[in-house]
Design a protein around this motif. Structure first.
Motif, PDB file in Angstrom:
ATOM      1  N   ALA A 264       0.827  -1.210   0.000  1.00  0.00           N
ATOM      2  CA  ALA A 264       0.000   0.000   0.000  1.00  0.00           C
ATOM      3  C   ALA A 264       0.861   1.258   0.000  1.00  0.00           C
ATOM      4  O   ALA A 264       1.038   1.906   1.033  1.00  0.00           O
ATOM      5  CB  ALA A 264      -0.925  -0.011   1.212  1.00  0.00           C
ATOM      6  N   PRO A 265       1.395   1.654  -1.154  1.00  0.00           N
ATOM      7  CA  PRO A 265       2.140   2.910  -1.230  1.00  0.00           C
ATOM      8  C   PRO A 265       1.193   4.098  -1.363  1.00  0.00           C
ATOM      9  O   PRO A 265      -0.008   3.923  -1.623  1.00  0.00           O
ATOM     10  CB  PRO A 265       2.974   2.729  -2.500  1.00  0.00           C
ATOM     11  CG  PRO A 265       2.097   1.896  -3.380  1.00  0.00           C
ATOM     12  CD  PRO A 265       1.363   0.956  -2.450  1.00  0.00           C
ATOM     13  N   PRO A 266       1.704   5.322  -1.239  1.00  0.00           N
ATOM     14  CA  PRO A 266       0.825   6.495  -1.318  1.00  0.00           C
ATOM     15  C   PRO A 266       0.353   6.820  -2.726  1.00  0.00           C
ATOM     16  O   PRO A 266      -0.480   7.709  -2.898  1.00  0.00           O
ATOM     17  CB  PRO A 266       1.709   7.625  -0.773  1.00  0.00           C
ATOM     18  CG  PRO A 266       3.099   7.181  -1.080  1.00  0.00           C
ATOM     19  CD  PRO A 266       3.090   5.691  -0.909  1.00  0.00           C
ATOM     20  N   THR A 267       0.878   6.121  -3.723  1.00  0.00           N
ATOM     21  CA  THR A 267       0.521   6.392  -5.113  1.00  0.00           C
ATOM     22  C   THR A 267      -0.278   5.243  -5.724  1.00  0.00           C
ATOM     23  O   THR A 267      -0.226   5.004  -6.930  1.00  0.00           O
ATOM     24  CB  THR A 267       1.797   6.634  -5.930  1.00  0.00           C
ATOM     25  OG1 THR A 267       2.742   5.592  -5.623  1.00  0.00           O
ATOM     26  CG2 THR A 267       2.412   7.979  -5.601  1.00  0.00           C
ATOM     27  N   ALA A 268      -1.024   4.526  -4.892  1.00  0.00           N
ATOM     28  CA  ALA A 268      -1.873   3.428  -5.363  1.00  0.00           C
ATOM     29  C   ALA A 268      -3.046   3.286  -4.399  1.00  0.00           C
ATOM     30  O   ALA A 268      -3.089   3.928  -3.342  1.00  0.00           O
ATOM     31  CB  ALA A 268      -1.081   2.121  -5.436  1.00  0.00           C
ATOM     32  N   LEU A 269      -4.015   2.451  -4.778  1.00  0.00           N
ATOM     33  CA  LEU A 269      -5.057   2.068  -3.834  1.00  0.00           C
ATOM     34  C   LEU A 269      -4.386   1.479  -2.604  1.00  0.00           C
ATOM     35  O   LEU A 269      -3.603   0.534  -2.703  1.00  0.00           O
ATOM     36  CB  LEU A 269      -5.983   1.032  -4.466  1.00  0.00           C
ATOM     37  CG  LEU A 269      -6.948   0.322  -3.513  1.00  0.00           C
ATOM     38  CD1 LEU A 269      -7.954   1.301  -2.927  1.00  0.00           C
ATOM     39  CD2 LEU A 269      -7.656  -0.826  -4.221  1.00  0.00           C
ATOM     40  N   GLN A 270      -4.695   2.024  -1.437  1.00  0.00           N
ATOM     41  CA  GLN A 270      -4.080   1.547  -0.201  1.00  0.00           C
ATOM     42  C   GLN A 270      -5.045   0.594   0.493  1.00  0.00           C
ATOM     43  O   GLN A 270      -5.954   1.000   1.218  1.00  0.00           O
ATOM     44  CB  GLN A 270      -3.716   2.727   0.697  1.00  0.00           C
ATOM     45  CG  GLN A 270      -2.582   3.569   0.106  1.00  0.00           C
ATOM     46  CD  GLN A 270      -2.087   4.634   1.058  1.00  0.00           C
ATOM     47  OE1 GLN A 270      -2.820   5.546   1.423  1.00  0.00           O
ATOM     48  NE2 GLN A 270      -0.833   4.529   1.465  1.00  0.00           N
ATOM     49  N   GLU A 271      -4.826  -0.687   0.245  1.00  0.00           N
ATOM     50  CA  GLU A 271      -5.696  -1.709   0.813  1.00  0.00           C
ATOM     51  C   GLU A 271      -5.362  -1.951   2.276  1.00  0.00           C
ATOM     52  O   GLU A 271      -4.200  -1.889   2.684  1.00  0.00           O
ATOM     53  CB  GLU A 271      -5.534  -3.020   0.041  1.00  0.00           C
ATOM     54  CG  GLU A 271      -5.938  -2.928  -1.416  1.00  0.00           C
ATOM     55  CD  GLU A 271      -5.743  -4.232  -2.166  1.00  0.00           C
ATOM     56  OE1 GLU A 271      -6.206  -4.308  -3.311  1.00  0.00           O
ATOM     57  OE2 GLU A 271      -5.124  -5.168  -1.605  1.00  0.00           O
ATOM     58  N   GLY A 272      -6.384  -2.275   3.053  1.00  0.00           N
ATOM     59  CA  GLY A 272      -6.197  -2.672   4.435  1.00  0.00           C
ATOM     60  C   GLY A 272      -7.133  -3.803   4.783  1.00  0.00           C
ATOM     61  O   GLY A 272      -8.162  -4.010   4.123  1.00  0.00           O
TER      62      GLY A 272
END
Length: 696
Positions: A228-236
């Motif tokens: 989950a980088p800041p330049t993509a969908l950040q999945e959790g």
């Protein structure tokens, strides 16, 4: 307002009443309307909860574990894993290696054993690691890159659990079946519970804009989340997915492959474009600037797009009193979507403990653009890095947290312009702070580790209109504009005299990135000089009185001034060259001891209150304004700060350095997190010492 019930004995054809509960939480989610509560009764629910709608600010939709007559939540687990029972001995390795064949239909659209971990700022571009996982009695095992690594496992040298790293698995995916080989350390899997990751999410809306949901009292576990980088969908494992007003409280959140709680960005504003681009394409820094602009100019649902990044639509979440552990990237992550949020009273530990791969987004809490975000009362330990604020920490409050057992540092603040306040925290790891920013105010902290500081002239990052997402300007990091007021610094040389002069090695230039020499292909200038604990790291910076006259320019070049006042230095800690109010002593008048590292219990002893000088109180007016954003240090609502009480809530009367009031003699500080009670308390305090500690 309706209460809908879910039970493992229920039926999705029922009406959801207490007498006729639903069987799945998703069925209740389909029926829940604003103001409703979904009450889930004891049991294990193996599903992805995908709420189709949210509530409102005055009528949220609440999902919570049922409360028993003793006031505790019933034990309710929502899991992204499935049990596998058909394990057979692997020919030639009977008793050591077992094999199972799992139909691919179990996984739906995303097979975790075919999905490779990767994306922007993920460092391992050579090996293939998967989002899948295998668990032996709830304990995650280690993926092997080859079948030979299962047949003859070797210790993962950097793992926090070297012996545990000998429990390994390997996978191959065919058209219809996924085959998994596993080494369970000599035990028979028929006598144990073996689970595998089957779903990407545990509690996550597929759509954006599903607002005002409360999730309370569950164990949420085992998710095949992607990097989950800041330049993509950040999945959790759990998260609001670009929404507003979520409350995630009193849960135990464990075993996400990457991220436990994501408050981060959605996919349309960018999806790993830096990593996917050809050599010579735009780097991650430029792509991140583009992501921010795209988010600000999203058109909203009227044109078929997510809401724009604005406090009316995104952020303002609360994450509190959770226990978050065993996630390999981060306990909490969030770019843009964590703005205006509160993350408080959580116990976060065992983050990035396997160490099979690494990347630039690894921390207990890793936030970008934490505008007006409050991070308070958390205990974070046994991580790579405890807290990392990256880009646009503005109006951010970091208060009354306890950090220890970080293998990198307790707190890193990177390319931010402030203002941000760091007050009444305990920094107990060998490296306390890495400061590649400006505009910080460090007030009333206890610092037992070193500080590294550097400028960053290569990267230009935004700062904002106060209390807003609107961009005010963009600048590189000149360094300075920091304040260090009323802190206690405790070194690692207990034999040092009052002047701290017992001799030490001459510091030498070191890389800020522990060996990395470039950022986005540009040779790095991020170097620093390791110095003793204290503020002497800032000796090359001017004071406000020296800046911007000729001496200030000679000292600093473009660096901004620093203010260092009212600090106490003990056991070899060294003050800033121009701190004329510094008090340097030999032995520390305070003793802070971690008495139970796993549970997060800290013991504080004040031995000699006479050695604690009375200092001037710190106020919003005294802190002034930050250089770039031209913004005062305030609460998120713009009101003045109140720093009149210590980490225990005791009045500072008189005001002395450090996070503890002068009247504190001996106190035990227990980690917060999920207590199991429906009305959980904040982090607990006790005046009585644990049995192994003598009270002062």
């Amino acid at each position: 307002m309706t209460i809908l019930h879910v039970a493992v004995t229920g039926s999705d054809r029922a009406d959801g009443s207490a007498e006729a509960p639903f069987r799945t939480i998703n069925r209740a989610a389909q029926a829940a309307l604003p103001g409703d509560t979904v009450t889930v009764h004891e049991g294990v629910y193996r599903e992805w909860v995908n709420p189709p709608r949210g509530g409102t600010a005055v009528a949220p939709i609440t999902y919570q574990a049922a409360v028993g007559p003793d006031g505790r939540f019933e034990p309710v687990t929502i899991s992204g894993a499935e049990v596998v029972t058909d394990w057979r001995p692997h020919p030639g390795a009977e008793g050591r290696v077992w094999v199972a064949r799992v139909p691919n239909a179990l996984f739906g659209a995303r097979n975790p054993y075919a999905e490779r971990i990767g994306g922007d700022w993920f460092f391992d571009r050579v090996n293939t690691w998967h989002t899948g996982e295998v668990y032996l009695d709830g304990r995650s095992m280690y993926e092997s890159l080859t079948l030979g690594g299962v047949e003859n496992p070797e210790v993962t040298p950097d793992s926090f659990d070297p012996q545990g790293s000998l429990l390994t698995w390997y996978c191959e995916v065919g058209d219809d079946v996924t085959t998994i080989w596993a080494n369970f350390g000599g035990v028979d899997p028929a006598e144990h519970e073996i689970e595998i990751n089957a779903r990407t999410f545990v509690f996550w809306p597929e759509a954006t804009g599903v607002d005002h949901i409360t999730v309370r009292g569950f164990t949420l576990t085992k998710a095949a989340t992607q990097w989950a980088p800041p330049t993509a969908l950040q999945e959790g494992l759990i998260g609001p997915h670009w929404s507003t007003g979520w409350v995630i409280e009193d849960n135990t959140i464990t075993d996400s492959k990457n991220v436990g709680v994501s408050l981060g960005k959605e996919a349309s504003t960018g999806q790993n474009e830096a990593a996917a681009g050809p050599d010579g394409a735009k780097g991650g820094t430029q792509r991140e600037r583009e992501v921010i602009q795209r988010a600000l100019f999203l058109g909203g649902p009227a044109v078929g797009e997510p809401h724009p990044w604005h406090r009316d639509h995104v952020g303002s979440h609360t994450v509190r009193r959770n226990t978050i552990r065993d996630c390999e990237q981060a306990g909490v992550v969030g770019h843009l979507g964590a703005a205006f949020s509160t993350i408080e009273d959580n116990h976060i530990f065992r983050i990035h403990v396997k160490r099979q791969w690494h990347g630039a987004e690894v921390a207990g809490i890793k936030l970008h653009a934490a505008i007006d975000t409050v991070i308070s009362g958390n205990t974070i330990h046994h991580t790579h890095r405890a807290l990392w604020l990256d880009w646009q920490a503005q109006g951010t409050l970091v208060r009354r947290n306890v950090f220890y057992a970080s293998t990198a540092e307790d707190f890193m603040v990177e390319v931010c312009h402030g203002p941000y306040l760091v007050d009444s925290n305990l920094f107990l790891s060998p490296w306390a702070v890495k400061d590649m920013s400006s505009g910080g105010a460090y007030v009333h902290n206890y610092v037992a580790g070193r500080i590294a500081n550097c400028t960053e002239h290569q990267r230009y990052t935004p700062y904002h209109v106060p209390h807003s997402t609107a961009v005010y300007g963009v600048s590189n990091i000149l360094g300075g504009d920091d304040r260090f007021l009323n802190n206690i610094f405790v070194g690692d040389r207990p034999s040092a005299g009052a002047d701290g002069a017992d001799g030490h090695e001459e510091p030498a230039l070191a890389s800020f990135w522990s060996g990395a020499i470039d950022m986005d292909g540009v040779p790095g200038q991020a170097t620093f000089t390791p110095t003793p604990v204290g503020t002497s790291q800032y000796d090359a910076y001017p004071t406000p009185q020296e800046y911007p006259n000729e001496r200030g320019s000679d000292l600093a070049g473009p660096r901004l001034p620093v203010r260092v006042e009212g600090n106490l230095y003990a056991e070899g800690a060294e003050p800033f060259r121009a701190e004329f109010t510094a008090l340097v002593v030999g032995a520390s008048p305070l003793r802070v001891e971690v008495v139970d590292a796993e549970a997060g219990t800290i013991r504080v002893e004040v031995d000699r209150t006479d050695d604690l000088p009375v200092v001037d109180p710190v106020t919003t007016a005294r802190l002034g304004t930050s250089y770039q954003a031209e913004m005062p240090y305030t609460n998120p609502d713009g009101s003045d700060l109140d720093l009149s009480t210590d980490v225990f809530g005791i009045p500072r009367d008189p005001v002395v350095p450090g996070p503890f009031a002068a009247s504190v003699a001996g106190r035990t500080l227990a980690a917060p997190g999920s207590s199991g009670y429906a009305r959980a308390s904040r982090r607990t305090l006790s005046a009585a010492p644990p049995p192994s500690v003598t009270s002062s």
